[in-house]
Design a protein around this motif. Structure first.
Motif, PDB file in Angstrom:
ATOM      1  N   UNK B   1      41.982  57.561  49.160  1.00 36.46           N
ATOM      2  CA  UNK B   1      41.679  56.338  48.400  1.00 36.46           C
ATOM      3  C   UNK B   1      42.628  55.202  48.801  1.00 36.46           C
ATOM      4  N   UNK B   2      42.067  54.022  48.983  1.00 35.67           N
ATOM      5  CA  UNK B   2      42.881  52.834  49.249  1.00 35.67           C
ATOM      6  C   UNK B   2      42.880  51.949  48.003  1.00 35.67           C
ATOM      7  N   UNK B   3      43.987  51.263  47.772  1.00 34.23           N
ATOM      8  CA  UNK B   3      44.059  50.343  46.637  1.00 34.23           C
ATOM      9  C   UNK B   3      44.399  48.945  47.137  1.00 34.23           C
ATOM     10  N   UNK B   4      43.639  47.991  46.635  1.00 31.68           N
ATOM     11  CA  UNK B   4      43.837  46.603  47.030  1.00 31.68           C
ATOM     12  C   UNK B   4      44.076  45.806  45.757  1.00 31.68           C
ATOM     13  N   UNK B   5      45.121  44.999  45.738  1.00 30.98           N
ATOM     14  CA  UNK B   5      45.351  44.175  44.552  1.00 30.98           C
ATOM     15  C   UNK B   5      44.880  42.743  44.791  1.00 30.98           C
ATOM     16  N   UNK B   6      44.112  42.228  43.820  1.00 28.07           N
ATOM     17  CA  UNK B   6      43.747  40.815  43.864  1.00 28.07           C
ATOM     18  C   UNK B   6      44.838  40.079  43.102  1.00 28.07           C
ATOM     19  N   UNK B   7      45.560  39.204  43.805  1.00 26.12           N
ATOM     20  CA  UNK B   7      46.752  38.575  43.233  1.00 26.12           C
ATOM     21  C   UNK B   7      46.381  37.296  42.485  1.00 26.12           C
ATOM     22  N   UNK B   8      46.255  37.408  41.176  1.00 25.23           N
ATOM     23  CA  UNK B   8      45.908  36.243  40.347  1.00 25.23           C
ATOM     24  C   UNK B   8      46.894  36.113  39.193  1.00 25.23           C
ATOM     25  N   UNK B   9      48.172  36.210  39.502  1.00 25.62           N
ATOM     26  CA  UNK B   9      49.200  36.063  38.471  1.00 25.62           C
ATOM     27  C   UNK B   9      49.033  37.088  37.377  1.00 25.62           C
ATOM     28  N   UNK B  10      48.942  36.619  36.142  1.00 20.50           N
ATOM     29  CA  UNK B  10      48.860  37.569  35.030  1.00 20.50           C
ATOM     30  C   UNK B  10      47.475  38.203  34.916  1.00 20.50           C
ATOM     31  N   UNK B  11      46.545  37.791  35.759  1.00 19.81           N
ATOM     32  CA  UNK B  11      45.238  38.453  35.781  1.00 19.81           C
ATOM     33  C   UNK B  11      45.051  39.258  37.077  1.00 19.81           C
ATOM     34  N   UNK B  12      46.178  39.638  37.707  1.00 20.82           N
ATOM     35  CA  UNK B  12      46.185  40.504  38.874  1.00 20.82           C
ATOM     36  C   UNK B  12      45.462  41.802  38.536  1.00 20.82           C
ATOM     37  N   UNK B  13      44.614  42.267  39.456  1.00 21.01           N
ATOM     38  CA  UNK B  13      43.925  43.534  39.184  1.00 21.01           C
ATOM     39  C   UNK B  13      43.716  44.338  40.462  1.00 21.01           C
ATOM     40  N   UNK B  14      43.571  45.675  40.320  1.00 17.94           N
ATOM     41  CA  UNK B  14      43.370  46.523  41.486  1.00 17.94           C
ATOM     42  C   UNK B  14      41.897  46.827  41.755  1.00 17.94           C
TER      43      UNK B  14
END
Lengths: 359, 359
Positions: B1-14
């Motif tokens: 499994x690969x994990x990618x984080x979408x970097x949106x400050x306090x709404x960051x999600x994987x």
């Protein structure tokens, strides 16, 4: 004219409060594109639409209009869709502005439409009722009703600017003036006892529509709301205090069917219930409860509601947005001028507070 | 499994990308309340609903479901309202989570519903099509169609987490797999020529549904989108590049009626038109235009659309959200792997590019 800024960082916006405001001069800096859709209703449009339309045309804008029927019962998804129809039929795009010209219903619907159209366009509010001037035009809450609950569908959408013109209150029906005063009284009860003293001194002048007194009441109310909203835009904490009287009030409105009682009237009786429960909890005195009822009565607002079966009243309360993890939270008065949000109240006392203020 | 984080400050999600993912383990940290509404459709629900329902029940959640009919033609305000009905009938409140289990249509509708219900509740995406895994599940765009235009009503709503499980692509119809590859190819064309070389090497394996190749294609596509979205969440600039092929594609979809062609198919032909215009502008060579057409063809996607009268095609294009102050902007290719947004193109060349790629 007084100017109040709502401090929301890069979405900071001014509220202009006064009489005979000039829309051309005041709106010009805040309309960023060419296209403006004025959303109004069949009551307000004949009185004030031309005034704003002309001002915008003078500014060289491409102006279209969407006139909805008047009333809370039209604050639904079908009538929201009429605004989308109008925007698309006019060929408006992402840089357009939606201008709400009307009371809280128009503000809520036009604001929500502007939040959703193309995933968000510009929004301007021209509230034409006292209620919307002090309440629904400040804070960015927009939305529509659902048969199972009030304001259940909506968005947070901040306007570019708000114009609150006291001259337009001249045509407001008496009941709606009083409904607006309910929200004014709310601010006094929840956070400003000195303001309550001022209201007690000037209630007769307010009812007589003295424009400078109305402007002062609007300014003080908006200043409180603006401060609270700036601290807590998304209603995580302090902002919930603004719902004093609203959980009870929503139950009254839901039971009677939207549109039977005005929102401010339901909030008025809701505040009496909240004060009554606060007294039963031992937080305020009987004299303070009577003082609360008296100022509400002097604003020509109802302090009791029709008979509503308790189980139905409680069921409507449980649909309230302040239910968290299934637990009801209420806004109550620790004292006059100091509200709190709490889940620690006596349920039986709450039921008595509801029953005691019914016909 | 690969994990990618979408970097949106306090709404960051994987975004979790892999095969046979365990929803119980992966979702648990991201469901903040007790109530979960799974929104799915009549095609996906019989295949995967139980799997997720069981996982959530094991976690002690209160699970309700809302199963919509399958298809883009149901992405409208009436079917959106069915989600609100389900949420209110279940008695769900402000701390609930809406989980989208399905393709782009379900993600768009469930996401928009979660953005509007109670002015915003939690949202989780489990995209079950390749298209939604690489595109609509990343970036927060949600919404519904209007008879006068696609995605005209919506909101930006970020999920708490995204689960992209390649095993679920086994049941995807061939046409939908190809439609997903259209968006994968789009990333290569707009910003990553090396990825295009990789796709040229592995297109046969992708079409044969090799899960590790699919995971790699999804990871690379999502990484590009996540980077672009993090830079430009509200589509003021760079993010518009993601619409390569979409302005032409939307016109094709609008003319044919939603649901006739898949979104990815329309985008495929739209990308050919954009590349064709880029070649007419002298930015890419004829050989590069042919290279573009070839990779699209190898993904079993259409490179020409049915005959559409030019005036109608242009009218549908003018409804596009990228129209700014009445001026059409297009995403074109300065070279393979480098897209630009521009209003400086030859209108006649654009018309030729449309006509040259029709039957």
């Amino acid at each position: 004219m007084q100017t109040l800024y709502v401090e929301l960082g890069d979405r900071r916006y001014p509220i202009f409060i006064g009489s005979q405001l000039d829309p051309k001069q005041l709106l010009e800096p805040y309309i960023l594109g060419k296209q403006v859709m004025i959303v109004s209703n069949e009551t307000v449009a004949p009185l004030y639409l031309t005034h704003y339309q002309d001002a915008l045309l003078t500014l060289g804008k491409n102006v279209a209009t969407c006139i909805l029927p008047d009333g809370e019962k039209y604050k639904n998804i079908e009538h929201l869709n009429l605004i989308f129809d109008a925007l698309l039929q006019a060929g408006f795009n992402r840089d357009c502005t939606v201008l709400a010209l009307g009371g809280g219903v128009i503000g809520d619907m036009a604001g929500f439409a502007s939040a959703c159209f193309q995933r968000g366009v510009y929004f301007i509010q021209v509230p034409t009722t006292l209620l919307s001037q002090v309440d629904s035009s400040v804070g960015g809450k927009t939305g529509i009703n659902h048969p199972l609950g009030k304001n259940m569908i909506g968005a947070f959408q901040q306007p570019q600017v708000v114009l609150a013109d006291m001259s337009q209150l001249a045509t407001l029906p008496d009941r709606e003036l009083s409904a607006g005063l309910a929200e004014v009284i709310k601010y006094a009860l929840l956070c400003d006892e000195e303001f309550l003293v001022w209201l007690e001194a000037h209630m007769d002048g307010l009812i007589a529509r003295d424009e400078s007194l109305l402007a002062e009441a609007v300014y003080r109310s908006c200043a409180h709301k603006a401060r609270i909203v700036a601290n807590d835009e998304k209603e995580q904490g302090e902002r919930a205090l603004l719902n004093l009287g609203h959980t009870f009030g929503h139950a009254i409105e839901s039971y009677l069917g939207y549109g039977e009682w005005l929102h401010g009237e339901a909030v008025a009786t809701g505040m009496v219930m909240a004060a009554d429960l606060s007294q039963r909890m031992g937080w305020i005195s009987e004299a303070e409860l009577e003082r609360t009822k008296k100022i509400i009565s002097r604003a020509q607002l109802p302090i009791i509601c029709p008979k509503i079966p308790l189980d139905e009243f409680l069921a409507f309360m449980s649909h309230d947005k302040k239910v968290l993890n299934g637990q009801l939270r209420l806004i109550l008065l620790k004292k006059i001028g100091q509200a709190i949000i709490t889940k620690d109240f006596d349920v039986e006392a709450m039921q008595h507070a509801i029953l005691a203020n019914q016909q």
